[in-house]
Write a protein that holds these residues in place. Sequence first.
Motif, mmCIF file in Angstrom:
data_model
loop_
_atom_site.group_PDB
_atom_site.id
_atom_site.type_symbol
_atom_site.label_atom_id
_atom_site.label_comp_id
_atom_site.label_asym_id
_atom_site.label_seq_id
_atom_site.Cartn_x
_atom_site.Cartn_y
_atom_site.Cartn_z
ATOM 1 N N ARG A 35 1.011 -1.384 0.125
ATOM 2 C CA ARG A 35 0.050 -0.108 -0.006
ATOM 3 C C ARG A 35 0.868 1.297 -0.043
ATOM 4 O O ARG A 35 1.862 1.253 0.805
ATOM 5 N N PHE A 36 0.362 2.378 -0.667
ATOM 6 C CA PHE A 36 1.201 3.660 -0.940
ATOM 7 C C PHE A 36 0.017 4.711 -0.888
ATOM 8 O O PHE A 36 -1.049 4.295 -1.343
ATOM 9 N N SER A 79 -13.979 8.006 -9.601
ATOM 10 C CA SER A 79 -14.809 8.312 -8.885
ATOM 11 C C SER A 79 -13.985 8.416 -7.601
ATOM 12 O O SER A 79 -13.370 7.681 -7.332
ATOM 13 N N ARG A 80 -14.335 9.382 -6.781
ATOM 14 C CA ARG A 80 -13.746 9.385 -5.237
ATOM 15 C C ARG A 80 -14.299 8.557 -4.353
ATOM 16 O O ARG A 80 -15.601 8.519 -4.490
ATOM 17 N N VAL A 82 -14.247 5.585 -3.729
ATOM 18 C CA VAL A 82 -14.884 4.314 -4.241
ATOM 19 C C VAL A 82 -13.258 3.586 -4.514
ATOM 20 O O VAL A 82 -12.622 4.079 -4.832
ATOM 21 N N VAL A 83 -13.294 2.132 -4.283
ATOM 22 C CA VAL A 83 -12.346 1.179 -4.406
ATOM 23 C C VAL A 83 -12.379 0.853 -5.697
ATOM 24 O O VAL A 83 -13.377 0.280 -6.508
ATOM 25 N N HIS A 84 -11.338 1.099 -6.658
ATOM 26 C CA HIS A 84 -11.340 0.630 -7.882
ATOM 27 C C HIS A 84 -10.200 -0.486 -8.194
ATOM 28 O O HIS A 84 -9.272 -0.454 -7.701
ATOM 29 N N ASP A 85 -10.496 -1.485 -9.156
ATOM 30 C CA ASP A 85 -9.809 -2.684 -9.394
ATOM 31 C C ASP A 85 -9.490 -2.152 -11.081
ATOM 32 O O ASP A 85 -10.362 -2.290 -11.755
ATOM 33 N N VAL A 86 -8.336 -2.245 -11.498
ATOM 34 C CA VAL A 86 -7.813 -1.987 -12.660
ATOM 35 C C VAL A 86 -6.744 -3.053 -13.205
ATOM 36 O O VAL A 86 -5.729 -3.148 -12.312
ATOM 37 N N ARG A 87 -6.851 -3.459 -14.343
ATOM 38 C CA ARG A 87 -5.848 -4.433 -14.829
ATOM 39 C C ARG A 87 -4.875 -3.367 -15.676
ATOM 40 O O ARG A 87 -5.432 -2.960 -16.784
ATOM 41 N N ALA A 88 -3.758 -2.954 -15.312
ATOM 42 C CA ALA A 88 -2.926 -2.055 -16.345
ATOM 43 C C ALA A 88 -1.976 -3.014 -17.225
ATOM 44 O O ALA A 88 -1.238 -3.540 -16.619
ATOM 45 N N VAL A 89 -2.311 -3.102 -18.338
ATOM 46 C CA VAL A 89 -1.739 -3.769 -19.432
ATOM 47 C C VAL A 89 -0.396 -2.819 -19.611
ATOM 48 O O VAL A 89 -0.663 -1.455 -20.064
ATOM 49 N N LEU A 90 0.790 -3.339 -19.428
ATOM 50 C CA LEU A 90 1.938 -2.427 -19.480
ATOM 51 C C LEU A 90 2.141 -2.138 -21.077
ATOM 52 O O LEU A 90 2.062 -3.006 -21.858
ATOM 53 N N GLU A 91 2.961 -0.907 -21.285
ATOM 54 C CA GLU A 91 3.062 -0.305 -22.516
ATOM 55 C C GLU A 91 4.643 -0.475 -22.649
ATOM 56 O O GLU A 91 5.436 -0.513 -21.803
ATOM 57 N N SER A 103 -7.888 3.820 -4.352
ATOM 58 C CA SER A 103 -9.091 4.721 -4.100
ATOM 59 C C SER A 103 -8.644 6.197 -4.295
ATOM 60 O O SER A 103 -7.325 6.379 -3.932
ATOM 61 N N VAL A 104 -9.386 7.177 -4.695
ATOM 62 C CA VAL A 104 -9.137 8.383 -4.725
ATOM 63 C C VAL A 104 -10.006 9.169 -3.798
ATOM 64 O O VAL A 104 -11.163 9.032 -3.787
ATOM 65 N N SER A 105 -9.410 9.845 -2.611
ATOM 66 C CA SER A 105 -10.250 10.656 -1.700
ATOM 67 C C SER A 105 -9.528 11.862 -1.215
ATOM 68 O O SER A 105 -8.351 12.067 -1.460
ATOM 69 N N ASP A 106 -10.376 12.777 -0.880
ATOM 70 C CA ASP A 106 -10.077 13.894 -0.299
ATOM 71 C C ASP A 106 -9.359 13.999 1.078
ATOM 72 O O ASP A 106 -9.845 13.128 1.840
#
Length: 107
Positions: A35-36, A79-80, A82-91, A103-106
Amino acid sequence: DRGDSSDPYCMISLGPKVHKTRVQKKTLNPQWDERFQFNIDSKQTSEGPLKLQLTCMDWDMVSKDEFMGSYTLDLSKYSRNVVHDVRAVLEQVEKGSIDLQFSVSDA
């Protein structure tokens, strides 16, 4: 490494702040489960989209670490509070992905 395994780690940055994962020794399927937290001030949000940058590297004790791929995530699209799950396909590489949960929060 000889292609049968790597010693991967990732650098995760948002603006000037950078976090680095632990090196996972001799694996092609690392599981960091780390976690960061990035604290963002109002100046950063007024300067445009917030872009989280992931850069994956293969650690090497003897020579320069080898690039394994990267991914840029535009946090302003999520959205703020909210927990998001993303599969980041490497470029910039033939194959590879990283599963992220964030998550993004204030403050």
